[in-house]
Structure formats: C-alpha cells, structure tokens
Scaffold this motif. Structure first.
Motif, short mmCIF file in Angstrom:
data_model
loop_
_atom_site.label_atom_id
_atom_site.label_comp_id
_atom_site.label_asym_id
_atom_site.label_seq_id
_atom_site.Cartn_x
_atom_site.Cartn_y
_atom_site.Cartn_z
N THR A 147 0.82 -1.21 0.00
CA THR A 147 0.00 0.00 0.00
C THR A 147 0.86 1.26 0.00
O THR A 147 1.88 1.33 0.69
CB THR A 147 -0.93 0.02 1.22
N SER A 148 0.43 2.25 -0.75
CA SER A 148 1.05 3.57 -0.77
C SER A 148 -0.02 4.60 -0.43
O SER A 148 -1.08 4.63 -1.07
CB SER A 148 1.65 3.87 -2.15
N PHE A 149 0.26 5.45 0.56
CA PHE A 149 -0.71 6.43 1.06
C PHE A 149 -0.29 7.84 0.66
O PHE A 149 0.90 8.14 0.54
CB PHE A 149 -0.79 6.36 2.58
N SER A 150 -1.28 8.73 0.53
CA SER A 150 -0.96 10.14 0.32
C SER A 150 -2.14 11.00 0.75
O SER A 150 -3.29 10.57 0.70
CB SER A 150 -0.62 10.42 -1.15
N GLN A 151 -1.80 12.20 1.20
CA GLN A 151 -2.79 13.23 1.53
C GLN A 151 -2.26 14.52 0.94
O GLN A 151 -1.89 15.46 1.65
CB GLN A 151 -2.97 13.32 3.04
N GLY A 152 -2.20 14.57 -0.39
CA GLY A 152 -1.42 15.60 -1.07
C GLY A 152 -2.19 16.74 -1.68
O GLY A 152 -1.76 17.31 -2.70
N GLU A 153 -3.32 17.12 -1.08
CA GLU A 153 -4.13 18.20 -1.67
C GLU A 153 -3.36 19.51 -1.81
O GLU A 153 -3.60 20.26 -2.76
CB GLU A 153 -5.40 18.42 -0.84
N VAL A 154 -2.47 19.81 -0.85
CA VAL A 154 -1.78 21.10 -0.92
C VAL A 154 -0.96 21.23 -2.20
O VAL A 154 -0.81 22.33 -2.74
CB VAL A 154 -0.88 21.33 0.31
N LEU A 213 2.01 18.47 4.35
CA LEU A 213 2.56 19.69 3.78
C LEU A 213 3.54 19.42 2.63
O LEU A 213 3.68 20.26 1.74
CB LEU A 213 3.24 20.53 4.86
N THR A 214 4.23 18.28 2.65
CA THR A 214 5.11 17.95 1.53
C THR A 214 4.34 17.36 0.36
O THR A 214 4.79 17.43 -0.79
CB THR A 214 6.20 16.95 1.94
N GLY A 215 3.19 16.76 0.65
CA GLY A 215 2.42 16.11 -0.40
C GLY A 215 3.02 14.80 -0.87
O GLY A 215 2.55 14.23 -1.86
N GLU A 216 4.05 14.32 -0.19
CA GLU A 216 4.72 13.09 -0.60
C GLU A 216 3.95 11.85 -0.15
O GLU A 216 3.27 11.89 0.88
CB GLU A 216 6.14 13.04 -0.02
N PRO A 217 4.08 10.74 -0.87
CA PRO A 217 3.45 9.50 -0.42
C PRO A 217 4.29 8.78 0.63
O PRO A 217 5.49 9.03 0.74
CB PRO A 217 3.37 8.67 -1.71
N TRP A 218 3.66 7.91 1.40
CA TRP A 218 4.38 7.07 2.36
C TRP A 218 3.90 5.63 2.22
O TRP A 218 2.84 5.37 1.65
CB TRP A 218 4.23 7.59 3.79
N ASP A 219 4.71 4.70 2.73
CA ASP A 219 4.41 3.29 2.52
C ASP A 219 3.74 2.66 3.74
O ASP A 219 3.49 3.33 4.76
CB ASP A 219 5.67 2.52 2.13
N ALA A 220 3.44 1.36 3.62
CA ALA A 220 2.73 0.66 4.69
C ALA A 220 3.54 0.58 5.98
O ALA A 220 2.98 0.65 7.08
CB ALA A 220 2.34 -0.73 4.22
#
Length: 263
Positions: free
Chosen positions: A131-138, A166-173
């Motif tokens: 899984t790869s997650f992101s919360q990159g709206e900014v 704030l970076t908008g970068e994805p992170w892993d499981a």
C-alpha cells in the motif's frame, strides 16, 4: 440496491457484518459524485440494519482508491454545490453524520487523498504491504476537505502529520504502521480476510456495548474538532477561487510547471 450502488459500490451482508466494496477497478476506484453518494447510502443502510454489528470497507482491484475523480468532481466544486451529506444517509467521512457501528477498513495499492480520508474515518485499518498512502491536496492547490487535516494530526501527532500533508509526498505501509495509521500490515491479497476476521471477533460482542464504547472514545478524541469540521468545505471553496488554483489548472492544460504567487 439502486443502480448507482450496483455500478460503483457493492453491499454484502455476511451474518453480523456488512461488507461495502468500492467497485470501479478500471478507474483505480476513483471517487466520483455518484460513488460518494452510493457510499453514503450503503453506510446508512448498514447503520440502520439492526442485524449488522460491524461494517467492513474494502475495494476491488489492485488499488483501494486513488481518491477524488477530478474530471467528474470539478464542475460540482466550481459550482460550489459539493457536500458530503445528503438526505437520509451517512457522511462517509464522518465529519457530520457518522456511522455509529465499528468500521474496519482493508486497503491495498494506492490510497490517495479523499480515499485516505475515508480510511481515516475507520476505527481499525488493515493494509497490504504494497500500500502507498498520500494526503497531497496542498500540492494541487486545495486542502483536505474530508477531515484528513484534522484526523491525521489527532491520531499521529502534529509534526508526523504535517511531514506528509505539507510535503504532499506518499508514504508506505511500514511508515503507516509506525505512525499508527494502520493497525496491521499483511501480505498483499490477505488484507480483506484479516479485516473480516477482526470484524467477526468484534461482532461477537454485545452491539450496544460496542456502539457506546465508540461514541465515548470518539468524543474524547475529536469532540472538540466538530466545530472545525464545519470549516472544511468553506476553506476548500476559498482556495478554489484563488489565482494559484487557476494557475495550477492552466499549467496542467499547457503542460508546464505552475508559478504560484500567493493570491
């Protein structure tokens, strides 16, 4: 089940469980307005079925969901008619009306933005190791309008949340497990079975005790945030009206990097 649900969301009763499945695998389960409405309807159906004790959210295909479908959502957002609520249904983000029963989420592949906010509204989360997650709206000139900017800091701490929001970068499981955003990481393909097993264990307990425990715990965690939830959509609309958001759209159309001016 109405036609919208049949097209994009599936609802299955399995003893004391309600399994709700995102079912747009050819579109990486991108969430368009009909899908969001169908999710709310399925949540409402589960919440009002006395035989359902626990709800499991999952998705078909290699990705849980890439998040909002921008092509289908942009007209709604630009017309300022977007609302996660609707008559007689539950808000899937839990920022206003909320599912009163335990919600277990099983995720895999990409979990982006709006989809991450759906996951954050769950009480227990199981992720496949891919899984790869992101919360990159900014990075797209907007803001998390489904509660991600509130729930993530509440759960993992301010600095840990801002590192990724704030970076908008994805992170892993592995990082999600370290942060506590997911409670278990399993081999790809095993996430739903593990989520169902946890849900079945929970469903063996008295339903009223489960619901009251959730109610009080949620009140302790985010009770003070409820007045802030009302600010999410207005904040989004303010950003949609800025020069910077218009510049992002222009840059996308013209195939160039955007130049932001802070207006």
């Amino acid at each position: 089940m109405n036609p919208t649900e049949q097209e994009t969301v599936r609802y299955e009763r399995r003893d004391g469980l309600a399994l709700i499945r995102l079912d747009r695998p050819d579109a990486a389960n991108a969430i368009d307005p009909p899908t969001l409405q169908a999710l709310g309807e399925c949540y409402h159906r589960a919440d009002n079925d006395e035989a359902v004790v626990v709800v499991v959210l999952h998705a078909a295909g290699p990705d849980f969901s890439v998040g909002l479908d921008p092509v289908s959502f942009l007209p709604t957002l630009q017309a300022r008619t977007y609302s996660p609520d609707g008559p007689g249904r539950i808000n899937p983000f839990g920022t206003t009306t909320r599912l009163s029963k335990p919600l277990v989420a099983a995720v895999q592949g990409r979990v982006g933005a709006m989809a991450h906010e759906l996951m954050l509204a769950a009480d227990i989360r199981v992720a496949a190791s891919d899984t790869s997650f992101s919360q990159g709206e900014v990075s797209r000139g907007t803001t998390p309008a489904g509660g991600g900017g509130l729930r993530m800091p509440l759960e993992v701490g301010w600095g840990n949340a801002m590192r990724w929001i704030l970076t908008g970068e994805p992170w892993d499981a592995a990082e999600a497990l370290r942060l506590g955003l997911v409670q278990e990481v399993v081999e790809p393909g095993r996430q739903l079975a593990r989520a169902v097993a946890l849900a079945e264990t929970i469903a063996a307990h008295p339903p009223l005790a489960l619901r009251e425990t959730l109610r009080v715990g949620r009140l302790a965690l985010e009770g003070h945030a409820h007045q802030v939830f009302a600010e999410l959509v207005p904040a989004l609309y303010r950003l949609l009206g800025t020069q910077d958001f218009a510049e992002r759209l222009a840059a996308l159309r013209e195939g160039r990097d955007p130049v932001y001016v802070g207006r």
